[in-house]
Enzyme design. Sequence first.
Site, PDB file in Angstrom:
ATOM      1  N   TYR A   9      -3.786   8.666 -17.942  1.00  0.00           N
ATOM      2  CA  TYR A   9      -4.581   9.402 -17.116  1.00  0.00           C
ATOM      3  C   TYR A   9      -4.166  10.676 -16.221  1.00  0.00           C
ATOM      4  CZ  TYR A   9      -9.606  10.078 -14.217  1.00  0.00           C
ATOM      5  OH  TYR A   9     -10.525  10.142 -14.037  1.00  0.00           O
ATOM      6  N   LYS A  36      -5.439   9.966 -21.106  1.00  0.00           N
ATOM      7  CA  LYS A  36      -7.690  10.324 -20.971  1.00  0.00           C
ATOM      8  C   LYS A  36      -7.372  12.130 -20.115  1.00  0.00           C
ATOM      9  CE  LYS A  36     -11.375   7.780 -17.910  1.00  0.00           C
ATOM     10  NZ  LYS A  36     -11.280   7.533 -16.329  1.00  0.00           N
TER      11      LYS A  36
END
EC number: 4.2.1.41
Length: 306
Positions: free
Chosen positions: A134, A159
């Site tokens: 992330y 992400k």
Amino acid sequence: MRLDGLLSFPLTPFTADLADVAWPALRDHLDRQLAADPAALFVACGTGEFTALAPAEYARVVATAVAAADGRVPVFAGVGGGPQTARAFAAAAADAGADGALLLPPYLVESTPAGLVEHVRWVAAATDLPLIVYQRATAVLDPAATVALLDLPTVLGVKDGRGDVDAMLRIVTAVRHSGHPRAAEFLFLNGLPTAELSAAAYGAIGVPAYSSAVLTFVPEVATAFHRAVSTSDGATAGALLSAFYLPFAELRATTPGYAVALVKAGARLVGQPVGGVRPPLVDPPPEHVDRLAAIVAAGREAVRGA
């Protein structure tokens, strides 16, 4: 592993005194999410208040999601903190039956992109779980660092929660044209708050999959918008942006933490007993809840009109 379609980031319901997870409400919430046919469940992540969960709560949340999914969709669990803490959470997620993990930004400290790769390497060395990194806050990659992640076989992708489309274009291009055997399969996910606002821009640079917090409380709006974007139905997408997403994002921007707290208020509005948020997050005051109710009503009306 492919993650096409909407990505569900379920909430973690709490009891009225916030002292415990509301377990029956969690199972009901997960069943509602699965009924919306997401591509995957990402539990105990940002929207699921990962940082507010005790280790025992975390393990049971993940296990509950695994049982609810029953193999229909993959279940990813949030893991994070410092490198040793992230390793411990990854082990707990694996023991609970998770299919993968979302590696949240390192706690507090900042470093270089190369340092972040070493952090990912450290966590990946301790677990067989597939990892998605992330990117946001203290975790910022550049093209060279992202290409380096291709050499870690259990790292599935990235992400993005930063919203720098130019930087993401450079990263996606570097990976796809790296010549690495894993270049074509590496995942890129749009993880911005209210990702629907940037779905068209990210889709244009090769990042079509996105997380949807809206799916947790008005799935009919989230799925209608995703269908419109996927089929290039600009009229429907524009109507939903105007009626729901832009007013929702404007309200969300009024208060830090509303990316979680406002979403949880929305779930309560539609009859899900998810409770409030644990501190330091704050629940919206009545005037904001009233605005949110009007936005939800307008979004539903836009879906009916479409």
